[in-house]
Design an enzyme around this catalytic site. Structure first.
Site, PDB file in Angstrom:
ATOM      1  N   ARG A   1       1.072  -1.138  -0.023  1.00  0.00           N
ATOM      2  CA  ARG A   1      -0.090   0.027   0.083  1.00  0.00           C
ATOM      3  C   ARG A   1       0.992   1.309   0.100  1.00  0.00           C
ATOM      4  O   ARG A   1       1.807   1.265   0.533  1.00  0.00           O
ATOM      5  CB  ARG A   1      -0.961   0.001   1.204  1.00  0.00           C
ATOM      6  CG  ARG A   1      -2.149  -0.954   1.318  1.00  0.00           C
ATOM      7  CD  ARG A   1      -3.120  -0.404   0.114  1.00  0.00           C
ATOM      8  NE  ARG A   1      -4.348  -1.345   0.137  1.00  0.00           N
ATOM      9  CZ  ARG A   1      -4.376  -2.335  -0.784  1.00  0.00           C
ATOM     10  NH1 ARG A   1      -3.560  -2.706  -1.584  1.00  0.00           N
ATOM     11  NH2 ARG A   1      -5.618  -3.159  -0.706  1.00  0.00           N
TER      12      ARG A   1
ATOM     13  N   HIS B   1      -0.414   0.332  -9.574  1.00  0.00           N
ATOM     14  CA  HIS B   1      -1.055  -0.536  -8.741  1.00  0.00           C
ATOM     15  C   HIS B   1      -1.480  -1.667  -9.830  1.00  0.00           C
ATOM     16  O   HIS B   1      -2.838  -1.859  -9.615  1.00  0.00           O
ATOM     17  CB  HIS B   1      -2.024   0.247  -8.237  1.00  0.00           C
ATOM     18  CG  HIS B   1      -2.781  -0.357  -6.794  1.00  0.00           C
ATOM     19  ND1 HIS B   1      -3.254   0.165  -5.837  1.00  0.00           N
ATOM     20  CD2 HIS B   1      -3.049  -1.549  -6.588  1.00  0.00           C
ATOM     21  CE1 HIS B   1      -3.570  -0.615  -4.820  1.00  0.00           C
ATOM     22  NE2 HIS B   1      -3.449  -1.831  -5.190  1.00  0.00           N
TER      23      HIS B   1
HETATM   24  P1  NDP Z   1      -2.199 -11.164   5.341  1.00  0.00           P
HETATM   25  O1  NDP Z   1      -2.938 -10.909   6.085  1.00  0.00           O
HETATM   26  O2  NDP Z   1      -1.988 -12.702   4.836  1.00  0.00           O
HETATM   27  O3  NDP Z   1      -0.674 -11.154   5.812  1.00  0.00           O
HETATM   28  C1  NDP Z   1      -0.397 -10.149   6.491  1.00  0.00           C
HETATM   29  C2  NDP Z   1       1.027 -10.505   7.087  1.00  0.00           C
HETATM   30  O4  NDP Z   1       1.647  -9.243   7.820  1.00  0.00           O
HETATM   31  C3  NDP Z   1       1.137 -11.289   8.196  1.00  0.00           C
HETATM   32  O5  NDP Z   1       2.336 -12.069   8.298  1.00  0.00           O
HETATM   33  C4  NDP Z   1       1.254 -10.308   9.503  1.00  0.00           C
HETATM   34  O6  NDP Z   1       1.863 -10.900  10.670  1.00  0.00           O
HETATM   35  C5  NDP Z   1       1.995  -9.501   9.044  1.00  0.00           C
HETATM   36  N1  NDP Z   1       1.865  -8.115   9.927  1.00  0.00           N
HETATM   37  C6  NDP Z   1       0.822  -7.237  10.167  1.00  0.00           C
HETATM   38  N2  NDP Z   1       0.825  -6.510  10.915  1.00  0.00           N
HETATM   39  C7  NDP Z   1       2.281  -6.466  11.272  1.00  0.00           C
HETATM   40  C8  NDP Z   1       3.137  -5.630  11.755  1.00  0.00           C
HETATM   41  N3  NDP Z   1       2.715  -4.674  12.674  1.00  0.00           N
HETATM   42  N4  NDP Z   1       4.386  -5.932  12.264  1.00  0.00           N
HETATM   43  C9  NDP Z   1       4.681  -7.088  11.268  1.00  0.00           C
HETATM   44  N5  NDP Z   1       4.107  -7.772  10.527  1.00  0.00           N
HETATM   45  C10 NDP Z   1       2.778  -7.555  10.616  1.00  0.00           C
HETATM   46  O7  NDP Z   1      -2.151 -10.383   4.054  1.00  0.00           O
HETATM   47  P2  NDP Z   1      -1.870 -10.623   2.357  1.00  0.00           P
HETATM   48  O8  NDP Z   1      -0.439 -11.456   1.992  1.00  0.00           O
HETATM   49  O9  NDP Z   1      -2.781 -11.384   1.720  1.00  0.00           O
HETATM   50  O10 NDP Z   1      -1.662  -9.489   1.890  1.00  0.00           O
HETATM   51  C11 NDP Z   1      -0.802  -8.518   2.083  1.00  0.00           C
HETATM   52  C12 NDP Z   1      -1.208  -7.104   1.379  1.00  0.00           C
HETATM   53  O11 NDP Z   1      -0.695  -7.083   0.042  1.00  0.00           O
HETATM   54  C13 NDP Z   1      -2.691  -6.576   1.538  1.00  0.00           C
HETATM   55  O12 NDP Z   1      -3.255  -6.125   2.793  1.00  0.00           O
HETATM   56  C14 NDP Z   1      -2.584  -5.452   0.416  1.00  0.00           C
HETATM   57  O13 NDP Z   1      -2.373  -4.162   1.099  1.00  0.00           O
HETATM   58  C15 NDP Z   1      -1.527  -5.976  -0.522  1.00  0.00           C
HETATM   59  N6  NDP Z   1      -1.928  -6.133  -1.824  1.00  0.00           N
HETATM   60  C16 NDP Z   1      -1.689  -5.453  -2.799  1.00  0.00           C
HETATM   61  C17 NDP Z   1      -2.023  -5.700  -4.284  1.00  0.00           C
HETATM   62  C18 NDP Z   1      -1.377  -4.778  -5.114  1.00  0.00           C
HETATM   63  O14 NDP Z   1      -1.853  -5.085  -6.462  1.00  0.00           O
HETATM   64  N7  NDP Z   1      -0.203  -4.169  -4.971  1.00  0.00           N
HETATM   65  C19 NDP Z   1      -2.966  -6.795  -4.581  1.00  0.00           C
HETATM   66  C20 NDP Z   1      -3.190  -7.528  -3.303  1.00  0.00           C
HETATM   67  C21 NDP Z   1      -3.020  -7.510  -1.926  1.00  0.00           C
HETATM   68  P3  NDP Z   1       1.184 -12.272  11.518  1.00  0.00           P
HETATM   69  O15 NDP Z   1       1.426 -13.484  10.397  1.00  0.00           O
HETATM   70  O16 NDP Z   1       1.930 -12.227  12.595  1.00  0.00           O
HETATM   71  O17 NDP Z   1      -0.292 -11.865  11.546  1.00  0.00           O
HETATM   72  C1  OXD Z   2      -5.761  -5.623  -3.364  1.00  0.00           C
HETATM   73  C2  OXD Z   2      -5.511  -4.862  -4.320  1.00  0.00           C
HETATM   74  O1  OXD Z   2      -5.934  -5.374  -1.874  1.00  0.00           O
HETATM   75  O2  OXD Z   2      -5.703  -4.985  -5.499  1.00  0.00           O
HETATM   76  O3  OXD Z   2      -6.341  -6.589  -3.577  1.00  0.00           O
HETATM   77  O4  OXD Z   2      -4.575  -3.809  -3.900  1.00  0.00           O
END
Ligand code: NDP
Ligand code: OXD
Length: 312
Positions: free
Chosen positions: A227, A275
């Site tokens: 993000r 994006h």
């Molecule tokens: P998940 O919820 O599966 O994973 C999130 C990870 O981040 C977990 O390992 C979590 O830790 C970790 N995390 C959360 N908060 C913290 C923190 N404060 N400190 C350290 N680690 C933290 O998310 P996804 O993998 O499915 O997706 C990640 C992000 O990718 C989405 O939120 C979205 O913003 C972005 N995205 C972007 C896209 C694009 O086209 N650019 C498309 C799709 C997604 P823990 O395992 O301990 O809970």
């Molecule tokens: C998502 C994105 O969060 O496309 O899936 O950014």
């Protein structure tokens, strides 16, 4: 009844596909005549302020996006569970982006492109993949898929997450206390965190200054596919200018679309994509959300429900 409320995507296409998938289950769009109290599921992307008005019978909010940071900020978000998009196709697309940009920085693309532009024959050998450490912030669905695809390429891998992770071949770091140590051994930093109050602005000058120097010629690189709220763009400009960073791949921005006035556009070592790292594919998404609605209507529990207290 399922109501679609999708902005900035082809809602009619999703509606046609969901109707075909769920028939005879009723699927409606905003312009249709329907009783809002009959809506059990709303499928949303960038919901407008009135999106949830009158939806008194809601069983779940279905998010087209994997990231729900913007949805969670909606002032009238109902109390119903939020199901986010978790999908093999989406993970594969994101990993394609991550692999492309990690390998590009590992092989010093910026340096050799500059040499080509200057017609300069300068033999220089990048370190091997095993001598190059890729540090991934966020070890959830997307982070774990990315490491599974970077591992066969031979990179040294480390991860940073909120809670500890034990993944074979990946050195795990967890929590704020170990963030500095995680950064200190990282040559290419990949961000796959959700945007929460804890992670906002995490890609800043102080973070960049802690990355390992001396392993990748020119300095470390960052890849942000999560993000725009994670990054301080003024700090990226400064770090690319003074050599704290050798390169940055950015798919997301503080303001989207990235304004024409942004200095990032002009920086040769900044690789901008609009994006598009991973799109939610309709064919795959319709199977996923169709399956969730059918299962829930049969009394089964919802899956991939967002934990509102964590913010992801
Ligand atoms: P998940 O919820 O599966 O994973 C999130 C990870 O981040 C977990 O390992 C979590 O830790 C970790 N995390 C959360 N908060 C913290 C923190 N404060 N400190 C350290 N680690 C933290 O998310 P996804 O993998 O499915 O997706 C990640 C992000 O990718 C989405 O939120 C979205 O913003 C972005 N995205 C972007 C896209 C694009 O086209 N650019 C498309 C799709 C997604 P823990 O395992 O301990 O809970
Ligand atoms: C998502 C994105 O969060 O496309 O899936 O950014």
């Amino acid at each position: 009844m399922l109501l679609l409320h999708l902005s900035d995507v082809d809602e009619a296409d999703w509606a046609a596909k969901l109707k075909a998938e769920l028939a005879p289950y009723p699927v409606v769009q905003r312009g249709d005549a329907f009783d809002p109290a009959e809506v059990r599921y709303i499928f949303v992307w960038k919901p407008k302020p009135d999106a949830f008005e009158g939806l008194t019978g809601l069983k779940a909010v279905l998010s087209l996006g994997a990231g729900v940071d913007a949805l969670l900020k909606h002032p009238d978000l109902p109390d119903a569970p939020i199901v986010r998009f978790v999908d093999k196709d989406l993970s594969q697309r994101m990993s394609d982006y991550v692999v492309a940009h990690v390998t590009m920085h590992h092989r010093l693309y910026s340096r050799f492109r500059a040499d080509q532009q200057a017609k300069r024959w300068s033999q220089f050998y990048p370190p091997s993949a095993s001598e190059t450490t890729v540090g991934i912030m966020g070890m959830g669905v997307l982070g774990q898929d990315a490491v599974s695809r970077l591992k066969p390429l031979g990179f040294d891998l480390r991860s940073w997450s909120r809670t500890p992770k034990a993944i074979e071949g990946v050195e795990g770091f967890a929590g704020q206390a170990l963030f500095g140590e995680f950064l200190g051994g990282t040559d290419i930093l990949v961000n796959l965190l959700p945007l929460t109050p804890e992670t906002a602005g995490i890609l800043n000058y102080e973070t960049f200054s802690k990355l390992r120097r001396g392993q990748l010629a020119g300095g470390p690189a960052i890849v942000n596919a999560a993000r725009g709220g994670h990054q301080r763009e003024a700090d990226i400009v400064k770090a690319l200018g003074d050599g704290t960073l050798a390169a940055a791949s950015l798919d997301v921005f503080e303001v989207e679309p990235l304004p024409e006035s942004s200095p990032l556009w002009e920086i040769e070592t900044c690789y901008i994509t609009p994006h598009i790292a991973a799109i939610s594919d309709p064919a795959s998404g319709v199977r996923y959300f169709g399956g969730i609605i059918r299962a829930h209507e049969e009394g089964k529990p919802l899956i991939n429900v967002v934990d509102r207290s964590r913010g992801y």
